[in-house]
Design a protein around this motif. Sequence first.
Motif, PDB file in Angstrom:
ATOM      1  N   ALA A  41      56.731  12.047  78.428  1.00 10.75           N
ATOM      2  CA  ALA A  41      55.597  11.128  78.281  1.00 10.75           C
ATOM      3  C   ALA A  41      56.029  10.013  77.340  1.00 10.75           C
ATOM      4  N   ILE A  42      55.274   8.918  77.362  1.00  9.77           N
ATOM      5  CA  ILE A  42      55.586   7.756  76.535  1.00  9.77           C
ATOM      6  C   ILE A  42      54.325   7.332  75.791  1.00  9.77           C
ATOM      7  N   ALA A  59      42.900   7.072  76.711  1.00 11.56           N
ATOM      8  CA  ALA A  59      42.737   8.422  77.242  1.00 11.56           C
ATOM      9  C   ALA A  59      42.280   8.428  78.690  1.00 11.56           C
ATOM     10  N   ASP A  60      42.513   7.333  79.392  1.00 11.87           N
ATOM     11  CA  ASP A  60      42.135   7.261  80.793  1.00 11.87           C
ATOM     12  C   ASP A  60      43.206   7.944  81.642  1.00 11.87           C
ATOM     13  N   PRO A  61      42.844   8.761  82.622  1.00  8.58           N
ATOM     14  CA  PRO A  61      43.868   9.422  83.444  1.00  8.58           C
ATOM     15  C   PRO A  61      44.600   8.473  84.385  1.00  8.58           C
ATOM     16  N   SER A  62      43.954   7.359  84.757  1.00  9.57           N
ATOM     17  CA  SER A  62      44.567   6.397  85.674  1.00  9.57           C
ATOM     18  C   SER A  62      44.320   4.982  85.164  1.00  9.57           C
ATOM     19  N   GLU A  88      45.040  14.568  77.659  1.00  7.45           N
ATOM     20  CA  GLU A  88      45.209  15.677  76.708  1.00  7.45           C
ATOM     21  C   GLU A  88      46.091  15.257  75.533  1.00  7.45           C
ATOM     22  N   LEU A  89      47.195  14.564  75.826  1.00  5.74           N
ATOM     23  CA  LEU A  89      48.073  14.074  74.771  1.00  5.74           C
ATOM     24  C   LEU A  89      47.338  13.048  73.909  1.00  5.74           C
ATOM     25  N   ILE A 129      56.150   8.277  84.757  1.00  4.90           N
ATOM     26  CA  ILE A 129      56.072   9.003  83.494  1.00  4.90           C
ATOM     27  C   ILE A 129      54.722   8.691  82.865  1.00  4.90           C
ATOM     28  N   PRO A 130      53.967   9.706  82.433  1.00  5.66           N
ATOM     29  CA  PRO A 130      52.652   9.438  81.823  1.00  5.66           C
ATOM     30  C   PRO A 130      52.780   8.557  80.577  1.00  5.66           C
ATOM     31  N   VAL A 131      51.825   7.651  80.418  1.00  7.71           N
ATOM     32  CA  VAL A 131      51.856   6.693  79.315  1.00  7.71           C
ATOM     33  C   VAL A 131      50.512   6.701  78.588  1.00  7.71           C
ATOM     34  N   VAL A 132      50.593   6.719  77.269  1.00  2.67           N
ATOM     35  CA  VAL A 132      49.434   6.591  76.391  1.00  2.67           C
ATOM     36  C   VAL A 132      49.667   5.372  75.518  1.00  2.67           C
TER      37      VAL A 132
END
Length: 276
Positions: A41-42, A59-62, A88-89, A129-132
Motif C-alpha cells: 500500500a502507499i 478513507a474512500d474505497p474508490s 481500514e489502513l 496498489i491501494p493508496v491513502v
Amino acid sequence: MTQSALPALFISHGSPDTVIADTEAAHWMRGLAADIPRPRAIVVASAHFEVSGGVAVSADPSPETIHDFGGFAPELYQIEYPAPGEPELARRIADDLVAAGFAARPLEKRGFDHGVWAPLKLIYPEADIPVVSLSVDPNKGPDHHYRLGEALAGLGREGVLVIGSGSFTHNLGAAFPALRAGKRKLDVPEWVTGFTEWMDSRLAEGKVDALLDYRKQAPFAVENHPTDEHLLPLYVAMGAAGEGFAAARMHESSDFGVLAMSMWRFDPAMAEAPGA
C-alpha cells in the motif's frame, strides 16, 4: 531473512503536466519502481491536500481523480488514476495519529489530487496498489509535519510506502513566465542553487534541527518557498523513516529554471543501505 523496511520518499511532483512532459524528472519517475520493493500500500502526504487544525486521512474505497488545476492541455484532464483506497489502513493511521496527540480523522469522498496521482501515474502506472492520502496543515510548520511523519514510522516495516509529494522549491510567481512560454530548460538562478545546496548538505548530514528551522537558517528560503506547504511533505517523509535515518538524493533536475525537481529517499537507521 526479514525483509528490510521500505524507505520513505520525497517526490517533487512539479507542474501538473509533468505526467505527460518529456522531462528528466518524468523519465526518472518512470524507472523508480524498479529500484524499491513493491509496496502493499502507499500513503501520500500531498501538498495539495490542505486541512487546517487537524489531519485528514482519505478513507474512500474508490477515490476519484481530481483535476485540481486550470489552463493545461486538454489531454491532462482525461487522465484517471483508478487505484483503490484502503479504508481500514486509513482508519488505523487516523487512530495512531490521535494516540500521538494529533487531531486526526478518516475522511470519505476525498479523491486523489494531482499531488497524489501525477507522480503515481509515472511510478506505478497500473494503479493496482491501494493508496491513502494524508493532509498537510498550511498553518503548521516543519516541526509539526516531522512529528506527523514520526507517528507513521512503523509503516515501512509493514510494506507500506510513505511518500511526501511536494516541491523542493516552489516559487510559482517566478515560474509562471517560463511556464506560459513553455520554456522548461532554463539556467538555474543563484537564489535557487543557494537554497538547494544548503538543503542538500543538511539532509545528507541528517541535520534535523537545522532543517526544521530552514526558514530562518537557509539562504533564500522565503524566495524559494513564499509559503511552505510544498516543502512540508519532505518533513513527513523524514519523520516516517524514524530517528537516525539515512538520507540519499535519488534525482536532481530543474523545470522552468526555478522549480528544483529533487527527489530524496530516507531509510530507517537499521535498514540495508541503498545498493548494498
